[in-house]
Design a protein around this motif. Structure first.
Motif, PDB file in Angstrom:
ATOM      1  N   SER A   1      49.086 -42.549-116.659  1.00 44.63           N
ATOM      2  CA  SER A   1      48.802 -42.404-115.222  1.00 44.63           C
ATOM      3  C   SER A   1      47.459 -43.008-114.813  1.00 44.63           C
ATOM      4  O   SER A   1      47.206 -43.191-113.614  1.00 44.63           O
ATOM      5  CB  SER A   1      48.823 -40.918-114.831  1.00 44.63           C
ATOM      6  N   LEU A   2      46.590 -43.312-115.760  1.00 48.85           N
ATOM      7  CA  LEU A   2      45.233 -43.770-115.433  1.00 48.85           C
ATOM      8  C   LEU A   2      45.183 -45.009-114.549  1.00 48.85           C
ATOM      9  O   LEU A   2      44.363 -45.064-113.615  1.00 48.85           O
ATOM     10  CB  LEU A   2      44.441 -44.011-116.726  1.00 48.85           C
ATOM     11  N   PRO A   3      46.005 -46.054-114.799  1.00 48.28           N
ATOM     12  CA  PRO A   3      45.942 -47.221-113.901  1.00 48.28           C
ATOM     13  C   PRO A   3      46.172 -46.868-112.436  1.00 48.28           C
ATOM     14  O   PRO A   3      45.519 -47.435-111.549  1.00 48.28           O
ATOM     15  CB  PRO A   3      47.067 -48.124-114.437  1.00 48.28           C
ATOM     16  N   LEU A   4      47.062 -45.925-112.174  1.00 49.07           N
ATOM     17  CA  LEU A   4      47.319 -45.527-110.785  1.00 49.07           C
ATOM     18  C   LEU A   4      46.098 -44.858-110.173  1.00 49.07           C
ATOM     19  O   LEU A   4      45.747 -45.118-109.011  1.00 49.07           O
ATOM     20  CB  LEU A   4      48.523 -44.588-110.724  1.00 49.07           C
ATOM     21  N   TRP A   5      45.418 -44.002-110.928  1.00 44.68           N
ATOM     22  CA  TRP A   5      44.244 -43.313-110.392  1.00 44.68           C
ATOM     23  C   TRP A   5      43.124 -44.296-110.071  1.00 44.68           C
ATOM     24  O   TRP A   5      42.480 -44.195-109.017  1.00 44.68           O
ATOM     25  CB  TRP A   5      43.753 -42.245-111.372  1.00 44.68           C
ATOM     26  N   PHE A   6      42.895 -45.238-110.969  1.00 45.79           N
ATOM     27  CA  PHE A   6      41.843 -46.235-110.705  1.00 45.79           C
ATOM     28  C   PHE A   6      42.193 -47.079-109.479  1.00 45.79           C
ATOM     29  O   PHE A   6      41.320 -47.430-108.676  1.00 45.79           O
ATOM     30  CB  PHE A   6      41.642 -47.121-111.927  1.00 45.79           C
ATOM     31  N   ALA A   7      43.471 -47.400-109.321  1.00 43.25           N
ATOM     32  CA  ALA A   7      43.902 -48.186-108.162  1.00 43.25           C
ATOM     33  C   ALA A   7      43.709 -47.400-106.870  1.00 43.25           C
ATOM     34  O   ALA A   7      43.260 -47.961-105.853  1.00 43.25           O
ATOM     35  CB  ALA A   7      45.372 -48.593-108.329  1.00 43.25           C
ATOM     36  N   LEU A   8      44.032 -46.091-106.879  1.00 45.38           N
ATOM     37  CA  LEU A   8      43.863 -45.265-105.684  1.00 45.38           C
ATOM     38  C   LEU A   8      42.391 -45.130-105.303  1.00 45.38           C
ATOM     39  O   LEU A   8      42.036 -45.182-104.121  1.00 45.38           O
ATOM     40  CB  LEU A   8      44.471 -43.880-105.912  1.00 45.38           C
ATOM     41  N   ILE A   9      41.539 -44.930-106.301  1.00 42.31           N
ATOM     42  CA  ILE A   9      40.102 -44.799-106.025  1.00 42.31           C
ATOM     43  C   ILE A   9      39.562 -46.094-105.424  1.00 42.31           C
ATOM     44  O   ILE A   9      38.787 -46.084-104.462  1.00 42.31           O
ATOM     45  CB  ILE A   9      39.342 -44.434-107.318  1.00 42.31           C
ATOM     46  N   ALA A  10      39.980 -47.227-105.984  1.00 45.05           N
ATOM     47  CA  ALA A  10      39.524 -48.523-105.473  1.00 45.05           C
ATOM     48  C   ALA A  10      40.032 -48.770-104.060  1.00 45.05           C
ATOM     49  O   ALA A  10      39.322 -49.333-103.214  1.00 45.05           O
ATOM     50  CB  ALA A  10      39.994 -49.642-106.401  1.00 45.05           C
ATOM     51  N   ALA A  11      41.247 -48.322-103.780  1.00 47.86           N
ATOM     52  CA  ALA A  11      41.855 -48.582-102.468  1.00 47.86           C
ATOM     53  C   ALA A  11      41.283 -47.688-101.370  1.00 47.86           C
ATOM     54  O   ALA A  11      41.098 -48.131-100.236  1.00 47.86           O
ATOM     55  CB  ALA A  11      43.368 -48.400-102.551  1.00 47.86           C
ATOM     56  N   THR A  12      40.977 -46.434-101.690  1.00 48.50           N
ATOM     57  CA  THR A  12      40.522 -45.477-100.666  1.00 48.50           C
ATOM     58  C   THR A  12      39.008 -45.361-100.569  1.00 48.50           C
ATOM     59  O   THR A  12      38.483 -44.924 -99.550  1.00 48.50           O
ATOM     60  CB  THR A  12      41.104 -44.083-100.935  1.00 48.50           C
ATOM     61  N   GLU A  13      38.293 -45.712-101.631  1.00 46.46           N
ATOM     62  CA  GLU A  13      36.832 -45.608-101.679  1.00 46.46           C
ATOM     63  C   GLU A  13      36.344 -44.258-101.153  1.00 46.46           C
ATOM     64  O   GLU A  13      35.574 -44.182-100.182  1.00 46.46           O
ATOM     65  CB  GLU A  13      36.186 -46.749-100.887  1.00 46.46           C
ATOM     66  N   PRO A  14      36.774 -43.147-101.757  1.00 49.35           N
ATOM     67  CA  PRO A  14      36.373 -41.825-101.264  1.00 49.35           C
ATOM     68  C   PRO A  14      34.902 -41.544-101.554  1.00 49.35           C
ATOM     69  O   PRO A  14      34.337 -42.076-102.511  1.00 49.35           O
ATOM     70  CB  PRO A  14      37.270 -40.879-102.075  1.00 49.35           C
ATOM     71  N   PRO A  15      34.257 -40.692-100.741  1.00 49.97           N
ATOM     72  CA  PRO A  15      32.873 -40.293-101.037  1.00 49.97           C
ATOM     73  C   PRO A  15      32.837 -39.520-102.343  1.00 49.97           C
ATOM     74  O   PRO A  15      33.831 -38.944-102.765  1.00 49.97           O
ATOM     75  CB  PRO A  15      32.495 -39.406 -99.848  1.00 49.97           C
ATOM     76  N   LEU A  16      31.679 -39.518-102.975  1.00 56.37           N
ATOM     77  CA  LEU A  16      31.560 -38.866-104.283  1.00 56.37           C
ATOM     78  C   LEU A  16      31.913 -37.385-104.187  1.00 56.37           C
ATOM     79  O   LEU A  16      31.601 -36.723-103.185  1.00 56.37           O
ATOM     80  CB  LEU A  16      30.136 -39.026-104.817  1.00 56.37           C
TER      81      LEU A  16
END
Length: 312
Positions: A208-223
């Motif tokens: 599942s890790l590739p999906l999580w990294f892709a979501l973080i990159a796409a949404t750029e959430p605050p820390l």
């Protein structure tokens, strides 16, 4: 059958922490992407630590090698069964109380037999009829929620969960089928690591890790805040490690389609556990008449299903 049901109910108890704490993090302003992805980052650390502490370090290494050997399969199974499933669950917690998300999640009981049919497995017609009863309860719960929060909020809280309800059993069924090696379009993965529930969870988590990294990159959430870090760690331990492992043990103990469906049906107990958890921890009001009727239909369908399968 009794052992499968008991393991499933225990898994539901630990799974319920997901719905309660995800709602808590949402109310505190935590971004849903962190609520989802941090759980799996924590799980990765916990699973490797647990396997090393219990003398199964070799199995952990074997699991990594097994992932490398079948990385396409594990990425698909992990991204769908863990990634898509949990990303949508956490997104829904922004718009609906945890117990409502948990109740809507019970549509996975209807989805699971359909997934089994999709893989060419036989499903008793009686089981399908009882899953429709459970689904009727879910509909009533969301209808009551619509009168309180509005249709728009309910749709954003419910529709993603409906998709997640299919994603989770699909990902798990991929692993079940791969272990048996009966499907030509899937690799036959026959390895001692596949007999260990923690290794199977580890493999799906890595996938599942590739999906999580892709979501973080796409949404750029605050820390994330320190509170969100702690709460996701609790969810990772209770729901991600303990509950998922118990559930996979229940499912992989099953020797027939009926027992597989029974394991899936025990997850209805998440509604009750989540309702109690939110009332105690978050001070949420209890549901109204329609909500209680929906819960009764959901739980009644579960009990009838267990009775029918036990007599069969």
């Amino acid at each position: 059958m009794f052992r499968i049901i008991l393991l499933g109910v225990l898994a539901a108890l630990f799974f319920s922490s997901t719905f309660v704490l995800n709602r808590a993090m949402s109310l505190e302003g935590g971004h849903w992407v962190w609520s989802a992805s941090l759980r799996y980052f924590w799980m990765l650390v916990m699973l490797f630590g647990w396997l090393a502490a219990t003398g199964k370090g070799r199995l952990a290494v074997d699991s990594v090698r097994l992932f490398a050997r079948h990385w396409v399969f594990w990425t698909v199974a992990g991204s769908v069964g863990f990634g898509v499933f949990y990303a949508l669950i956490t997104f829904s917690s922004v718009f609906a109380p945890g117990w409502v998300v948990a109740a809507t999640w019970q549509t996975t009981i209807l989805a699971a037999p359909l997934v089994l049919l999709g893989f060419g497995r036989r499903v008793p017609l009686g089981a399908l009829a009882l899953t429709l009863l459970i689904f009727a309860g879910v509909v009533l719960i969301n209808l009551e929620q619509a009168t309180e929060s509005g249709l728009h909020e309910v749709l954003l809280g419910a529709l993603p969960v409906l998709v997640a309800a299919f994603a989770y059993p699909f990902g798990n069924q991929l692993v079940w089928e791969a272990r048996r090696g009966e499907k030509s379009f899937l690799p036959h993965i026959d390895h001692p690591a596949m007999d260990d529930p923690f290794c199977r969870v580890l493999l799906l988590t890595i996938g599942s890790l590739p999906l999580w990294f892709a979501l973080i990159a796409a949404t750029e959430p605050p820390l994330p805040s320190s509170g969100q870090l702690i709460q996701t760690a609790i969810v990772a331990a209770c729901s991600g490690v303990v509950a998922t492992s118990l559930f996979l043990v229940a499912r992989n103990t099953a020797g027939s389609t009926a027992e597989l469906a029974a394991a899936d049906c025990t997850q209805s107990m998440e509604v009750v556990f989540s309702l109690v958890g939110e009332a105690v921890l978050l001070g949420h009001v209890l549901p109204g008449l329609m909500g209680w009727l929906g819960i009764a239909l959901t739980m009644g369908g579960l009990m009838l299903y267990i009775t029918v399968q036990s007599r069969g």
